[in-house]
Design a protein around this motif. Structure first.
Motif, short mmCIF file in Angstrom:
data_model
loop_
_atom_site.label_atom_id
_atom_site.label_comp_id
_atom_site.label_asym_id
_atom_site.label_seq_id
_atom_site.Cartn_x
_atom_site.Cartn_y
_atom_site.Cartn_z
N MET A 1 7.06 -11.95 10.64
CA MET A 1 6.33 -10.91 11.59
C MET A 1 6.16 -11.38 12.65
N LEU A 2 5.53 -13.00 12.54
CA LEU A 2 5.54 -13.32 14.17
C LEU A 2 6.71 -12.67 15.21
N ASN A 3 7.78 -12.38 14.59
CA ASN A 3 8.72 -11.86 15.67
C ASN A 3 8.96 -10.72 16.03
N MET A 4 8.05 -9.49 15.68
CA MET A 4 7.60 -8.57 16.53
C MET A 4 6.67 -8.87 17.85
N LEU A 5 5.76 -10.07 18.03
CA LEU A 5 4.97 -10.46 18.97
C LEU A 5 5.66 -11.12 19.60
N MET A 6 7.16 -11.16 19.63
CA MET A 6 8.01 -12.20 20.69
C MET A 6 9.12 -11.61 20.92
N THR A 7 9.14 -9.68 20.52
CA THR A 7 9.96 -9.46 21.52
C THR A 7 9.29 -9.00 22.88
N SER A 8 9.62 -8.39 23.76
CA SER A 8 9.86 -7.77 25.40
C SER A 8 9.37 -6.83 25.06
N GLU A 9 8.74 -5.97 24.31
CA GLU A 9 8.33 -4.71 24.75
C GLU A 9 6.82 -4.58 24.79
N LEU A 87 3.25 -19.32 23.45
CA LEU A 87 1.88 -19.95 23.38
C LEU A 87 1.23 -18.87 22.76
N LEU A 88 0.45 -18.24 22.28
CA LEU A 88 -0.70 -17.48 21.44
C LEU A 88 0.32 -17.68 19.77
N THR A 89 1.61 -18.46 19.43
CA THR A 89 2.05 -18.36 18.32
C THR A 89 1.89 -20.29 18.01
N VAL A 90 2.23 -20.85 18.62
CA VAL A 90 1.15 -22.26 19.12
C VAL A 90 0.19 -22.31 19.29
N CYS A 91 -0.68 -21.41 19.60
CA CYS A 91 -1.93 -21.93 19.35
C CYS A 91 -2.83 -21.54 17.85
N ARG A 92 -1.97 -20.06 17.80
CA ARG A 92 -2.21 -20.26 16.21
C ARG A 92 -1.95 -21.21 15.56
N SER A 93 -0.61 -22.02 15.27
CA SER A 93 -0.16 -22.53 14.14
C SER A 93 -1.51 -23.91 14.74
N LEU A 94 -1.63 -24.24 15.64
CA LEU A 94 -2.41 -25.32 16.15
C LEU A 94 -4.33 -24.97 15.09
N ALA A 161 1.03 -8.46 14.65
CA ALA A 161 1.46 -9.49 14.50
C ALA A 161 1.30 -10.66 14.27
N LEU A 162 0.83 -11.00 15.14
CA LEU A 162 -0.27 -12.24 15.00
C LEU A 162 -0.86 -12.77 14.29
N LEU A 163 -1.63 -12.14 13.25
CA LEU A 163 -2.63 -11.93 12.31
C LEU A 163 -2.00 -11.41 11.30
N GLU A 164 -0.90 -11.39 10.94
CA GLU A 164 0.37 -11.22 9.90
C GLU A 164 -0.35 -10.44 8.96
N LEU A 165 -0.98 -8.83 9.71
CA LEU A 165 -1.69 -8.03 9.07
C LEU A 165 -1.12 -6.20 9.39
N PRO A 166 -1.07 -5.76 8.03
CA PRO A 166 -0.43 -4.20 8.60
C PRO A 166 -1.54 -3.66 9.46
N LEU A 167 -0.56 -2.97 10.56
CA LEU A 167 -1.38 -2.07 11.68
C LEU A 167 -2.39 -1.08 11.59
N PRO A 168 -2.38 -0.42 10.13
CA PRO A 168 -3.05 0.60 10.15
C PRO A 168 -4.17 -0.85 9.58
N THR A 169 -4.01 -1.30 8.76
CA THR A 169 -4.84 -2.31 8.57
C THR A 169 -6.47 -2.88 10.21
N VAL A 170 -5.37 -3.53 11.06
CA VAL A 170 -6.53 -4.05 12.04
C VAL A 170 -6.96 -2.59 12.60
#
Length: 191
Positions: A1-9, A87-94, A161-170
């Protein structure tokens, strides 16, 4: 799911390319590039850390840890992905590692909210106090979504993507949180 955040769009192309160049220079050992990367991204990293840790001091420490980790692991960044997403994935993991280790669930206090850089919010002291009170009326996940959107400027899709939640939930939690905050600011306790 974090792959979506990693895309350039999700990131504007010019900013994405600038951050990519900074990360590549950091990977080559340029300390000035790390300082520049820090100046450009610290508000987003700090906002995410604060949304997880709910403690300004811990969030500041973890923000520093993120950039130490970036310095140590910049070679792992691939320019095909989003630099801010990385960067935010590193932050989230920490953050998640720290939360698992410390089981820290303290509420965000006024002093901690005041530690958010004023320039990041663009609010005067009275407005910041009102906003902090309104944020205090939110559930943890709602507060995290609002802070990620307001402080870091992330789009709802990125937050999902970052919180691994469905977009409608967010989106639902975000709009519910805004209603709760509006109700709190208007003095209406009905939620």
């Amino acid at each position: 799911m974090l792959n979506m955040l990693m895309t350039s769009e999700y990131a504007p192309a010019e900013e994405r390319h600038r951050l990519q160049r900074m990360l590549l220079r950091v990977a080559e050992g340029e300390r000035e590039a790390l300082a520049e990367l820090y100046r450009h991204t610290r508000a987003a990293v700090y906002g995410l850390a604060l949304s997880y840790l709910k403690n300004a001091h811990d969030a500041q420490d973890l923000t520093q840890d993120v950039y130490v980790q970036v310095w140590d692991c910049a070679q792992q960044y691939r320019p095909t992905g989003s630099p801010i997403g990385w960067l935010l994935t590193v932050c989230r993991s920490l953050c998640l590692m720290r939360l698992r280790r410390e089981k820290n669930n303290a509420a965000l206090s006024e002093e901690e909210w005041d530690a958010i850089p004023a320039q990041a919010c663009g609010l005067d002291a009275d407005e910041r106090i009102l906003l902090q009170q309104a944020l205090g009326s939110l559930a943890e996940e709602e507060r995290r979504i609002v802070l990620l959107h307001a402080v870091t400027g992330m789009k709802h899709r990125e937050i999902a993507a970052l919180l691994e939640l469905p977009l409608p939930t967010v989106l639902s939690k975000y709009h519910r949180a805004l209603k709760k905050m509006r109700s709190t600011l208007e003095g209406d306790d009905a939620r």
